[in-house]
Motif scaffolding. Structure first.
Motif, PDB file in Angstrom:
ATOM      1  N   ILE A  12       0.851  -1.186   0.000  1.00  0.00           N
ATOM      2  CA  ILE A  12       0.000   0.000   0.000  1.00  0.00           C
ATOM      3  C   ILE A  12       0.885   1.233   0.000  1.00  0.00           C
ATOM      4  O   ILE A  12       1.843   1.310   0.767  1.00  0.00           O
ATOM      5  N   ASP A  13       0.570   2.194  -0.855  1.00  0.00           N
ATOM      6  CA  ASP A  13       1.280   3.474  -0.901  1.00  0.00           C
ATOM      7  C   ASP A  13       0.260   4.587  -0.741  1.00  0.00           C
ATOM      8  O   ASP A  13      -0.735   4.644  -1.465  1.00  0.00           O
ATOM      9  N   THR A  14       0.501   5.505   0.198  1.00  0.00           N
ATOM     10  CA  THR A  14      -0.440   6.589   0.453  1.00  0.00           C
ATOM     11  C   THR A  14       0.143   7.973   0.191  1.00  0.00           C
ATOM     12  O   THR A  14      -0.559   8.970   0.329  1.00  0.00           O
ATOM     13  N   GLY A  15       1.412   8.043  -0.178  1.00  0.00           N
ATOM     14  CA  GLY A  15       2.077   9.332  -0.290  1.00  0.00           C
ATOM     15  C   GLY A  15       2.716   9.743   1.015  1.00  0.00           C
ATOM     16  O   GLY A  15       3.635  10.558   1.046  1.00  0.00           O
ATOM     17  N   LEU A  24     -19.002   5.864   1.502  1.00  0.00           N
ATOM     18  CA  LEU A  24     -18.087   6.981   1.273  1.00  0.00           C
ATOM     19  C   LEU A  24     -17.825   7.148  -0.220  1.00  0.00           C
ATOM     20  O   LEU A  24     -17.794   6.160  -0.953  1.00  0.00           O
ATOM     21  N   PRO A  25     -17.627   8.381  -0.683  1.00  0.00           N
ATOM     22  CA  PRO A  25     -17.361   8.572  -2.109  1.00  0.00           C
ATOM     23  C   PRO A  25     -15.987   8.027  -2.481  1.00  0.00           C
ATOM     24  O   PRO A  25     -14.990   8.319  -1.817  1.00  0.00           O
ATOM     25  N   MET A  26     -15.929   7.248  -3.551  1.00  0.00           N
ATOM     26  CA  MET A  26     -14.652   6.705  -4.029  1.00  0.00           C
ATOM     27  C   MET A  26     -14.667   6.588  -5.543  1.00  0.00           C
ATOM     28  O   MET A  26     -15.712   6.338  -6.156  1.00  0.00           O
ATOM     29  N   ARG A  27     -13.494   6.768  -6.116  1.00  0.00           N
ATOM     30  CA  ARG A  27     -13.231   6.383  -7.502  1.00  0.00           C
ATOM     31  C   ARG A  27     -12.147   5.320  -7.455  1.00  0.00           C
ATOM     32  O   ARG A  27     -11.099   5.526  -6.833  1.00  0.00           O
ATOM     33  N   VAL A  28     -12.399   4.204  -8.093  1.00  0.00           N
ATOM     34  CA  VAL A  28     -11.489   3.063  -8.021  1.00  0.00           C
ATOM     35  C   VAL A  28     -11.046   2.674  -9.425  1.00  0.00           C
ATOM     36  O   VAL A  28     -11.873   2.345 -10.280  1.00  0.00           O
ATOM     37  N   ILE A  37      -4.212  -1.143  -8.050  1.00  0.00           N
ATOM     38  CA  ILE A  37      -5.449  -0.397  -7.789  1.00  0.00           C
ATOM     39  C   ILE A  37      -5.070   1.005  -7.345  1.00  0.00           C
ATOM     40  O   ILE A  37      -4.120   1.193  -6.575  1.00  0.00           O
ATOM     41  N   GLN A  38      -5.833   1.985  -7.812  1.00  0.00           N
ATOM     42  CA  GLN A  38      -5.733   3.354  -7.323  1.00  0.00           C
ATOM     43  C   GLN A  38      -7.102   3.760  -6.784  1.00  0.00           C
ATOM     44  O   GLN A  38      -8.120   3.509  -7.435  1.00  0.00           O
ATOM     45  N   ILE A  39      -7.130   4.361  -5.613  1.00  0.00           N
ATOM     46  CA  ILE A  39      -8.390   4.792  -5.000  1.00  0.00           C
ATOM     47  C   ILE A  39      -8.268   6.258  -4.620  1.00  0.00           C
ATOM     48  O   ILE A  39      -7.278   6.671  -4.007  1.00  0.00           O
ATOM     49  N   ASP A  40      -9.285   7.044  -4.994  1.00  0.00           N
ATOM     50  CA  ASP A  40      -9.309   8.471  -4.703  1.00  0.00           C
ATOM     51  C   ASP A  40     -10.632   8.804  -4.032  1.00  0.00           C
ATOM     52  O   ASP A  40     -11.697   8.388  -4.493  1.00  0.00           O
ATOM     53  N   SER A  41     -10.565   9.545  -2.922  1.00  0.00           N
ATOM     54  CA  SER A  41     -11.771   9.940  -2.203  1.00  0.00           C
ATOM     55  C   SER A  41     -11.525  11.282  -1.547  1.00  0.00           C
ATOM     56  O   SER A  41     -10.412  11.591  -1.120  1.00  0.00           O
ATOM     57  N   GLY A  42     -12.571  12.080  -1.454  1.00  0.00           N
ATOM     58  CA  GLY A  42     -12.452  13.348  -0.744  1.00  0.00           C
ATOM     59  C   GLY A  42     -12.546  13.184   0.756  1.00  0.00           C
ATOM     60  O   GLY A  42     -12.441  14.165   1.500  1.00  0.00           O
ATOM     61  N   THR A  43     -12.744  11.961   1.211  1.00  0.00           N
ATOM     62  CA  THR A  43     -12.903  11.664   2.634  1.00  0.00           C
ATOM     63  C   THR A  43     -11.821  10.687   3.074  1.00  0.00           C
ATOM     64  O   THR A  43     -11.541   9.726   2.355  1.00  0.00           O
ATOM     65  N   PRO A  44     -11.181  10.898   4.220  1.00  0.00           N
ATOM     66  CA  PRO A  44     -10.210   9.913   4.710  1.00  0.00           C
ATOM     67  C   PRO A  44     -10.856   8.540   4.866  1.00  0.00           C
ATOM     68  O   PRO A  44     -11.924   8.418   5.467  1.00  0.00           O
ATOM     69  N   LEU A  45     -10.210   7.530   4.330  1.00  0.00           N
ATOM     70  CA  LEU A  45     -10.741   6.174   4.329  1.00  0.00           C
ATOM     71  C   LEU A  45     -10.052   5.328   5.400  1.00  0.00           C
ATOM     72  O   LEU A  45      -8.826   5.281   5.459  1.00  0.00           O
ATOM     73  N   THR A  82      -6.602   7.647   4.935  1.00  0.00           N
ATOM     74  CA  THR A  82      -6.130   8.499   3.844  1.00  0.00           C
ATOM     75  C   THR A  82      -7.204   8.605   2.776  1.00  0.00           C
ATOM     76  O   THR A  82      -8.047   7.712   2.639  1.00  0.00           O
ATOM     77  N   GLY A  83      -7.177   9.683   2.025  1.00  0.00           N
ATOM     78  CA  GLY A  83      -8.146   9.877   0.954  1.00  0.00           C
ATOM     79  C   GLY A  83      -7.644   9.419  -0.403  1.00  0.00           C
ATOM     80  O   GLY A  83      -8.402   9.407  -1.372  1.00  0.00           O
ATOM     81  N   ARG A  84      -6.384   9.030  -0.474  1.00  0.00           N
ATOM     82  CA  ARG A  84      -5.824   8.576  -1.757  1.00  0.00           C
ATOM     83  C   ARG A  84      -4.777   7.520  -1.496  1.00  0.00           C
ATOM     84  O   ARG A  84      -3.905   7.701  -0.641  1.00  0.00           O
ATOM     85  N   LEU A  85      -4.866   6.418  -2.210  1.00  0.00           N
ATOM     86  CA  LEU A  85      -3.878   5.360  -2.020  1.00  0.00           C
ATOM     87  C   LEU A  85      -3.751   4.505  -3.264  1.00  0.00           C
ATOM     88  O   LEU A  85      -4.648   4.480  -4.117  1.00  0.00           O
ATOM     89  N   GLY A  86      -2.604   3.841  -3.355  1.00  0.00           N
ATOM     90  CA  GLY A  86      -2.357   2.879  -4.415  1.00  0.00           C
ATOM     91  C   GLY A  86      -2.006   1.538  -3.809  1.00  0.00           C
ATOM     92  O   GLY A  86      -1.417   1.455  -2.732  1.00  0.00           O
ATOM     93  N   ILE A  87      -2.388   0.491  -4.503  1.00  0.00           N
ATOM     94  CA  ILE A  87      -2.107  -0.874  -4.055  1.00  0.00           C
ATOM     95  C   ILE A  87      -1.495  -1.618  -5.235  1.00  0.00           C
ATOM     96  O   ILE A  87      -1.997  -1.526  -6.356  1.00  0.00           O
TER      97      ILE A  87
END
Length: 311
Positions: A125-128, A178-182, A261-269, A281-286
């Motif tokens: 997992i990478d979150t920045g 929660l809002p997500m783009r995957v 996988i890349q996940i983007d959300s305006g809300t911390p997940l 985090t609101g953005r992460l890669g797997i």
């Protein structure tokens, strides 16, 4: 038996139940493997420091569960150590996938010391803000909250299934999408309100044979299983969270094999890796790290993941 091996006991595993194994394991090693030391570090920091100074490719037999493996995984990967397991946690998903289900410690310990190892995949997992490997499961959103709640289940609930049910029943009533783009392997797979995303590195479907349960499906080498749960009705969503693999898969339940996988959300997940909480985090890669960990298990002969040089 490997001459370059140690046994490391996590006395806190299984709500402290693993501590009861220290004396009998010491006695067993003294009799059957006098050259193999038993270590019981007082903290995770001390355990990691020990793994870092060991010679590369040491056979490290961990006595604990998925959380123990997750904590030790960065050092295991960095030094190229070979992982053996004596299942002693409340959750032992990786041990199950490696064919250790039903083994007592008296069977698992000589197996871990003597059986060949072979490579398995690991996730990252990478979150920045940081990177963390995981061995069996990454949970995001409601799935993470339920997994973390399961860790707080009463000690008398010893089976992972009962602890999972306890976590579901406590977190489901307050669940919120929660809002997500995957994106899966570079393609947008889902956008909108999402209950949970999970990535699993171990077989999720089991078949019962006599009094044993055996994994019957696993993702091909270099891939993992991704499950995305959109905003569902209460009964359908609860049923999906309780089943290992939803069948059939309606449009808002997406199950697929993945490399990245890349996940983007305006809300911390909320995040949970192998039962261990990670910073929200609101953005992460797997991504999958193919064949990056040598592990002792039945796959070394049955090649559940992929053929590899045994050691």
């Amino acid at each position: 038996m490997s001459t370059n091996a140690i046994v490391m006991l996590n006395r806190h595993a299984g709500h402290g139940m693993a501590s009861q194994l220290q004396t009998p394991i010491e006695a067993w090693l003294k009799r059957h493997a006098p050259g193999v030391p038993l270590l019981a570090p007082t903290s995770a920091h001390a355990a990691l420091a020990t793994l870092i100074i060991l010679a590369p490719r040491t056979r490290v037999v961990l006595v604990g569960g998925d959380g123990t493996i997750n904590t030790m995984l960065p050092a295991m990967l960095r030094r190229g150590h070979r992982l053996g397991l004596v299942p002693a946690g409340h959750t032992n998903s990786l041990a199950h996938a490696l064919g250790l289900t039903g083994m007592t410690w008296q069977n698992a310990l000589p197996f871990a010391l003597n059986h060949p190892s072979a490579a398995i995949d690991v996730g990252q997992i990478d979150t920045g803000k940081g990177s963390w490997p995981f061995a069996s499961r990454l949970s995001i959103g409601l799935d993470a909250l339920m997994g973390l709640r399961a860790q707080m289940a009463p000690a008398f609930l010893r089976s992972s299934g009962m602890r999972r049910l306890w976590g579901v029943m406590h977190e489901w009533p307050r669940s919120k999408a929660l809002p997500m783009r995957v994106w899966v392997d570079g393609k947008l797979a889902h956008e909108g309100d999402t209950l949970a995303v999970s990535v699993t590195n171990t077989p999720r479907v089991v078949a019962t044979q006599g009094d044993r349960t055996e994994p019957i499906t696993a993702a091909p080498p270099g891939t993992m299983d991704a499950l995305i749960l959109g905003k569902l009705g209460s009964l359908r969503g609860l049923s999906a969270m309780m089943r290992a693999t939803p069948q059939p898969s309606p449009p808002k339940i997406i199950s697929m094999r993945m490399h990245q996988i890349q996940i983007d959300s305006g809300t911390p997940l909320p995040l949970c890796a192998d039962g261990e909480e990670l910073p929200a985090t609101g953005r992460l890669g797997i991504q999958v790290l193919p064949r990056s960990l040598q592990a002792v298990g039945q796959h070394a002969e049955a090649e559940l993941w992929a053929p590899s040089t045994q050691s």
